[in-house]
Every structure is written in structure tokens, then in C-alpha cells.
Design a protein around this motif. Structure first.
Motif, PDB file in Angstrom:
ATOM      1  N   ALA A 236       0.838  -1.202   0.000  1.00 30.10           N
ATOM      2  CA  ALA A 236       0.000   0.000   0.000  1.00 30.10           C
ATOM      3  C   ALA A 236       0.876   1.257   0.000  1.00 30.10           C
ATOM      4  CB  ALA A 236      -0.885  -0.009   1.229  1.00 30.10           C
TER       5      ALA A 236
ATOM      6  N   SER B 214       0.887   5.648   0.115  1.00 30.67           N
ATOM      7  CA  SER B 214       0.164   6.909   0.256  1.00 30.67           C
ATOM      8  C   SER B 214       0.789   7.909  -0.708  1.00 30.67           C
ATOM      9  CB  SER B 214       0.312   7.428   1.685  1.00 30.67           C
ATOM     10  OG  SER B 214       1.662   7.800   1.900  1.00 30.67           O
ATOM     11  N   ASP B 215       0.108   9.014  -0.942  1.00 31.41           N
ATOM     12  CA  ASP B 215       0.687  10.065  -1.788  1.00 31.41           C
ATOM     13  C   ASP B 215       2.030  10.518  -1.238  1.00 31.41           C
ATOM     14  OD1 ASP B 215      -1.365   9.911  -3.496  1.00 31.41           O
ATOM     15  OD2 ASP B 215      -2.270  11.846  -3.010  1.00 31.41           O
TER      16      ASP B 215
ATOM     17  N   THR C 181       0.190  10.516  -8.182  1.00 34.01           N
ATOM     18  CA  THR C 181      -0.484  10.688  -6.898  1.00 34.01           C
ATOM     19  C   THR C 181      -1.986  10.798  -7.155  1.00 34.01           C
ATOM     20  OG1 THR C 181       0.016  13.045  -7.031  1.00 34.01           O
ATOM     21  CG2 THR C 181       1.431  11.732  -5.627  1.00 34.01           C
ATOM     22  N   GLY C 182      -2.746  10.605  -6.129  1.00 34.48           N
ATOM     23  CA  GLY C 182      -4.201  10.573  -6.330  1.00 34.48           C
ATOM     24  C   GLY C 182      -4.659   9.134  -6.256  1.00 34.48           C
ATOM     25  N   GLN C 183      -5.941   8.985  -6.230  1.00 33.76           N
ATOM     26  CA  GLN C 183      -6.499   7.687  -5.854  1.00 33.76           C
ATOM     27  C   GLN C 183      -6.206   6.552  -6.811  1.00 33.76           C
ATOM     28  OE1 GLN C 183     -10.556   8.144  -4.853  1.00 33.76           O
ATOM     29  NE2 GLN C 183     -10.045   9.386  -3.060  1.00 33.76           N
ATOM     30  N   SER C 184      -6.216   6.840  -8.113  1.00 33.87           N
ATOM     31  CA  SER C 184      -6.182   5.704  -9.039  1.00 33.87           C
ATOM     32  C   SER C 184      -4.900   4.890  -8.887  1.00 33.87           C
ATOM     33  CB  SER C 184      -6.365   6.171 -10.471  1.00 33.87           C
ATOM     34  OG  SER C 184      -5.298   7.007 -10.818  1.00 33.87           O
TER      35      SER C 184
ATOM     36  N   THR D 292      -2.543   5.057  -6.087  1.00 32.57           N
ATOM     37  CA  THR D 292      -2.260   4.582  -4.737  1.00 32.57           C
ATOM     38  C   THR D 292      -3.290   3.551  -4.259  1.00 32.57           C
ATOM     39  OG1 THR D 292      -3.263   6.643  -3.992  1.00 32.57           O
ATOM     40  CG2 THR D 292      -0.873   6.490  -3.883  1.00 32.57           C
ATOM     41  N   ARG D 293      -4.466   3.579  -4.839  1.00 34.14           N
ATOM     42  CA  ARG D 293      -5.472   2.580  -4.430  1.00 34.14           C
ATOM     43  C   ARG D 293      -5.457   1.333  -5.291  1.00 34.14           C
ATOM     44  NH1 ARG D 293     -10.641   5.583  -2.204  1.00 34.14           N
ATOM     45  NH2 ARG D 293      -9.614   6.626  -0.469  1.00 34.14           N
ATOM     46  N   SER D 294      -4.584   1.317  -6.308  1.00 36.94           N
ATOM     47  CA  SER D 294      -4.575   0.153  -7.188  1.00 36.94           C
ATOM     48  C   SER D 294      -3.926  -1.026  -6.465  1.00 36.94           C
ATOM     49  CB  SER D 294      -3.821   0.467  -8.476  1.00 36.94           C
ATOM     50  OG  SER D 294      -2.449   0.597  -8.186  1.00 36.94           O
TER      51      SER D 294
ATOM     52  N   PRO E 237       0.463  -0.550  -6.632  1.00 40.86           N
ATOM     53  CA  PRO E 237       0.778   0.880  -6.779  1.00 40.86           C
ATOM     54  C   PRO E 237       2.234   1.145  -7.144  1.00 40.86           C
ATOM     55  CG  PRO E 237       0.370   0.314  -4.470  1.00 40.86           C
ATOM     56  CD  PRO E 237       0.025  -0.886  -5.273  1.00 40.86           C
TER      57      PRO E 237
END
Ligand code: GDP
Length: 297
Positions: A21, A23-24, A60-63, A65-67, A70
Motif C-alpha cells: 500500500a 500513500s501520496d 499521486t491521487g487515488q487511481s 495509490t489505491r490500485s 501501486p
């Protein structure tokens, strides 16, 4: 070839991909390290800064970091951005040599590998495209350089313009043109004089030859090991003579590959070939994908 930069970057990316996982802030921290690695590899500050900003915006941003993967996504974004910077609009390995005899002007500083590269390219045109090539040395200050080209020519089976003592570079260029037309050559290559530094005389001479020959391609040969200096040399030659492409030599050495990145980004000139050794076959078309891959290890 890119050992230092490569090692640094693979260290950063290994940690990133192992981390799971992200984070930005993790991404930002990694990109700060990428920036330092680029600067240490002689990539100029504005290029490193823009590069990192472009990657950061996409990574950065959800796409990302949430993949699920990442870290790998960030590596891919970095790779694509490297290719984007390195790629020009021109097809690097294709020289404009229609309407024979096509003149190719070779320029660069002394010791950059200009004469060697002239012969390597002549051999390539002969072997791969079946072209008849005539090479001429215009280095009237250094008879040894003129002889060097003749020796290389004999070695690779490419004709050189006979040396006539007392001629100036413009006269030699005119004779090369005439000889190339009369002799039915497809291409004639003019190996201009080099000097240790760019000075007015060097530029004036190269410009006079350019005006006589009206070259289809003007290739600047620069030593890839000289990093940022190579970029400065390219900027100056392009301003004063106008170059259509760059050949980066000594890319077989453990040079800092940053020159390639900055070269494209700062001068806007495409890198066409890379020199990979002293042998006559040690030249390759510049391939952004491959270089990016090598930079990333
Ligand atoms: P010029 O003064 O610019 O014409 O330079 P030369 O062509 O005479 O080259 C200077 C030296 O660099 C020679 O010993 C060449 O063999 C060597 N050289 C040229 N290109 C390369 C290259 O891509 N890699 C390596 N390792 N050596 C090269």
C-alpha cells in the motif's frame, strides 16, 4: 552504461514495489529521491524538476495509490515519462539522403568521436542500404585527422576524397560535391574540423562549409561522457550552425546517462545514434524505449 542512475532508481523502486500500500506521501518521498538521482546523473535541474512534477501529477491521487500494485504503476509512469522526454518526432535512424548525392555535414568538438562516427555511419549506409558513400575530411589544421579518415575508409571499404595540400575547407567541400556528382555517389559526408572549444573561427568555418554544401543532415557528435557540457555544446552548435540531430558517443562507458535526457529536453534536438565503442560496427540507432529501460535497470 547507466549503472549509477540505474542502481539508484532501482533501489528507490524496489522499496516502492515491496511496500504494498502506498500513500501520496510515499510517492512524493520516492520522487524526491528520483530527483536527486537524476541530478547526480547530470540531468539538468529544470529537466529533473519538470520530470518529477509530471510524474507526480500522474502518480499521486487515488487511481494509483489505491490500485493493487501501486509501486509498479509508479515505475510504469516514470518509464513512460522517460520515453516521452527522449522521443523526438523524427525517426532517429533514418537519414535524409534522397536526391543523390546527399551531403551530410558532421560537426563537433575535437575528440568527441566525430571522425570515427563519420566512418561508422558511412559503413552503415553502405552495408545496410547499399549506398555509395564518399567521405571527405575538412580538418586542414590537422593532417593526422585527414589521414585517419583515409585509413578508416580503406578499412571499411568506403572511398575518401583524395587529400590535396593547401586547400581550405570550403574548397574541399566544393571538390567533394563535384566528385560525388561525377562519381555517382549517393551520399557525401563532410567531416569538419574540430577544436577543443567552440570558438568563432570554428563556427565561421563550419558555417561557410554549410553554405556551400547545403547539407541534408547536419549531425552533431558529442561525447556522452561529458554530461551537461554535451548539452551546452549542442545548444551552441545548434544556435550557430543549425543541427538536425545528435550522435552521442562513448555510451559504452560508465557515463552518466543523464546527458541523453537533458539533450532532448533542453536542445529539442533528436538524438539519432549512439556510439558504443571504438569498432566500426559500434553504433546503434537511438531507441528511447531501450534507453529508458536501461536507465530504470
Ligand atoms: P574526433 O577528434 O572528434 O574526430 O574524434 P575521433 O573520432 O578521432 O575519436 C577519438 C577517440 O574516441 C578515438 O580513439 C575513438 O576510437 C574513440 N571513440 C569514438 N567513438 C567512441 C565510442 O562510441 N566509444 C568509445 N569507447 N570510444 C569512441
Amino acid at each position: 552504461m547507466f549503472e549509477n542512475l540505474s542502481d539508484r532508481l532501482s533501489g528507490v523502486f524496489d522499496r516502492l514495489t515491496k511496500q504494498g500500500a502506498l500513500s501520496d506521501d510515499d510517492v512524493k518521498a520516492a520522487l524526491r529521491e528520483v530527483r536527486v538521482a537524476l541530478l547526480e546523473a547530470d540531468v539538468s535541474l529544470p529537466v529533473a524538476r519538470d520530470f518529477v512534477a509530471a510524474v507526480q501529477e500522474k502518480a499521486t491521487g487515488q487511481s494509483v495509490t489505491r490500485s493493487v500494485t501501486p509501486g509498479q504503476q509508479v515505475v510504469k509512469i516514470v518509464h513512460d515519462e522517460l520515453v516521452h522526454i527522449l522521443k523526438g518526432d523524427t525517426d532517429p535512424g533514418v537519414l535524409k539522403i534522397d536526391n543523390p548525392p546527399a551531403p551530410i555535414l558532421m560537426v563537433g568538438l575535437q575528440g568527441s568521436g566525430k571522425t570515427t562516427t563519420t566512418a561508422k555511419l558511412a559503413k552503415r549506409l553502405k552495408d545496410r542500404e547499399g549506398k555509395r558513400v564518399l567521405m571527405a575530411s575538412l580538418d586542414t589544421n590537422r593532417p593526422a585527422a585527414m589521414e585517419q579518415l583515409a585509413i578508416l575508409g580503406a578499412q571499411i571499404g568506403v572511398d575518401t576524397l583524395p587529400i590535396v595540400k593547401g586547400e581550405d575547407p570550403v574548397q574541399i567541400a566544393r571538390r567533394a560535391k563535384t566528385q560525388a556528382s561525377l562519381g555517382g555517389y549517393d551520399v557525401y559526408m563532410l567531416d569538419t574540423a574540430g577544436r577543443l572549444h567552440i570558438d568563432e573561427e570554428l563556427i565561421a568555418q563550419a558555417a561557410a562549409v554549410r553554405d556551400v554544401a547545403n547539407p541534408r543532415e547536419t549531425l552533431l557528435v558529442v561525447d556522452g561522457l561529458t554530461g551537461q557540457d554535451a548539452v551546452n555544446v549542442a545548444t551552441e552548435f545548434d544556435d550557430k550552425i543549425g543541427v538536425t540531430g545528435v550522435v552521442l558517443t562513448r555510451m559504452d562507458g560508465d557515463g552518466r546517462g543523464g546527458a541523453a535526457l537533458s539533450m532532448r529536453a533542453i536542445t529539442g534536438k533528436p538524438i539519432r545514434f549512439v556510439g558504443l565503442g571504438e569498432k566500426m560496427d559500434a553504433i546503434e540507432t537511438f531507441e528511447p524505449e531501450r534507453i529508458a529501460g536501461r536507465i530504470l535497470g
